[in-house]
Write an enzyme that holds these catalytic residues in place. Structure first.
Site, short mmCIF file in Angstrom:
data_model
loop_
_atom_site.label_atom_id
_atom_site.label_comp_id
_atom_site.label_asym_id
_atom_site.label_seq_id
_atom_site.Cartn_x
_atom_site.Cartn_y
_atom_site.Cartn_z
NE ARG A 1 -24.13 1.34 -33.51
CZ ARG A 1 -24.84 1.44 -35.27
NH1 ARG A 1 -25.23 2.94 -35.48
NH2 ARG A 1 -25.44 0.84 -35.22
CB SER B 1 -42.99 -0.79 -44.72
OG SER B 1 -41.14 -0.82 -44.49
CE LYS C 1 -46.84 -3.02 -37.80
NZ LYS C 1 -48.49 -3.51 -37.41
CB SER D 1 -28.56 6.28 -46.71
OG SER D 1 -28.45 5.70 -45.70
CB THR E 1 -32.87 15.18 -43.35
OG1 THR E 1 -32.77 15.67 -41.67
CG2 THR E 1 -32.23 15.58 -44.02
CE LYS F 1 -28.72 12.37 -43.43
NZ LYS F 1 -29.82 11.85 -42.01
CB THR G 1 -39.41 22.02 -26.89
OG1 THR G 1 -40.08 21.82 -25.28
CG2 THR G 1 -39.13 23.65 -27.07
CB THR H 1 -25.73 0.78 -39.56
OG1 THR H 1 -26.17 1.12 -38.71
CG2 THR H 1 -25.93 1.48 -40.58
#
Length: 409
Positions: free
Chosen positions: A21, A137, A156, A189, A245, A248, A278, A365
């Protein structure tokens, strides 16, 4: 052990497989998105058009958002000054969470530093709240969900992608008295396909399971107020926990969950990923709240409509040239390449020769052999930019002697 040699070997393997990458140095210019400036390795600057950004609606440069951020920055300074528990909760954070809970029709919301952290922290914390919980999942869930579930110290189950029958088998095989949660996405996505929300909610009702829906790629984009696919389909009330999010469609930064007041209070109180970090800068929270509020309006719907139109036009034109489009009806436009070296070469040539920036999507990915270019048209891409992209793709597809077809699954 030779640590340097081990690192060189690991990086060398990525180079050999064509999936190393590289970061492209680009600078967005205020008021000019989707145009940006690319600084080449030799230091020269080239004007480019961004075709792979996550600022789906261009809200990252919208005057309403920038004005809210300037006001908060001038009023409070740069950072929040602490965690949410220790001096880091401001009126801007509370306002943002109120906008989010209203967006999803839930009693409460909780803001995290990113949607990745929101998924990871929430899913990994649920075992503390529900002893014996089993998580089901989807196999193509985002890496942040997978990591959260891996760190979840409990049972799971992985069901085949969007396979409701397989999910039913897994649910039926477990103790009917065990607490259960189904984790899935509204839009996946990389392919741009939709999750079967209603069918999964029906199963959740039947087996007394909680539902956890990641709407990261859908919030702001779908529904009459931008509440996502669940809002569009009238199913928000059937989702127990939303993840979303702010980085986006809302064009800012951060992530969140929205759920019942009890659920949010419990996650707030038990999730280390929320407690020990934070909080968002007040200016970021202010900008995100302004963006959410704007996209709830008729003006926000105009942006959604134009974005969907541009996505349909791009798909139609690329398909007309025999490009192997993966079209599942969403705003995401993946073009199947199927080879990491070719995918990287196409991306490099688009950038260097045509001023078009689209990042190659390679393993891990996506699975090996499904490498692709993933375009994200926005409402601010104009017809000339679309035309330029289509002509460039046509030229390079021929130059690289890649196969053409009418569709891709």
């Amino acid at each position: 052990m030779d640590y340097s040699a081990a690192l060189d070997q690991a990086i060398g393997k990525l180079h050999e497989e064509g999936r190393y990458r590289t970061f492209i140095d680009i600078e967005r210019r205020k008021g000019a998105y989707p145009q940006a400036v690319w600084t080449r390795p030799d230091g020269t600057e080239t004007r480019i058009t961004v075709w792979c950004g996550n600022d789906y609606l261009g809200m990252g440069q919208h005057p309403v958002v920038l004005a809210a951020m300037h006001e908060a920055l001038d009023a409070t300074g740069a950072g929040s000054g602490g965690t949410r528990n220790i001096s880091g909760t401001t009126v801007y954070h509370k306002r943002l969470e109120a906008e989010l809970s209203d967006l999803h029709g839930k009693e409460a919301a909780l803001v995290f530093s990113s949607a990745y952290i929101a998924n990871d922290a929430t899913l990994s914390t649920l075992r503390k709240l529900f002893p014996g919980l089993i998580i089901y999942s989807d196999e193509l869930n985002h890496a942040s969900m997978i990591e959260g579930i891996k760190r979840f110290d409990g049972a799971k189950r992985i069901f085949r992608h969007n396979d409701v029958a397989h999910l039913r088998e897994l649910l039926a095989a477990d103790d009917p008295e065990a607490p259960k949660l189904i984790a899935f996405e509204s839009i996946y996505s990389m392919d741009g396909d939709f999750g079967p929300i209603k069918a999964i909610c029906d199963l959740a009702d039947e087996f007394n399971a909680l539902t956890y829906l990641d709407e990261v790629h859908a919030v702001g984009m779908y529904g009459p107020r931008g509440g996502g696919v669940a809002e569009r389909d009238g199913l928000s009330h059937r989702i127990d926990i939303f993840n979303g999010t702010l980085g986006k469609a809302f064009g800012v930064f951060g992530g969140y969950i929205a759920a019942s007041a009890r659920m949010v209070d419990a996650i707030r109180s038990y999730a280390p990923g929320f407690i020990f970090t934070t909080s968002l800068p007040p200016a970021v929270a202010a900008g995100a709240a302004a963006s959410i509020a704007f996209l709830k309006t008729a003006e926000g719907q105009l942006l959604r409509d134009q974005q969907q139109l541009n996505a349909r036009i791009l798909k139609m034109r690329l398909r007309g040239l025999g490009m192997p489009i993966m079209d599942h009806g969403s705003h995401i436009v993946p073009v199947h390449v199927g080879n990491p070296v070719h995918c990287k070469a196409l991306s490099d040539m688009l950038l260097a020769d045509f001023g078009i920036y689209v990042q190659p999507i390679n393993f891990p990915t996506v699975p090996r052999g499904t490498e692709r270019l993933r375009f994200t048209p926005s409402p601010v891409h104009d017809p000339k930019q679309i035309d330029h992209l289509v002509k460039a793709m046509d030229s390079l597809w021929s130059q690289c002697k890649l196969n053409r077809s009418t569709s891709a699954a």
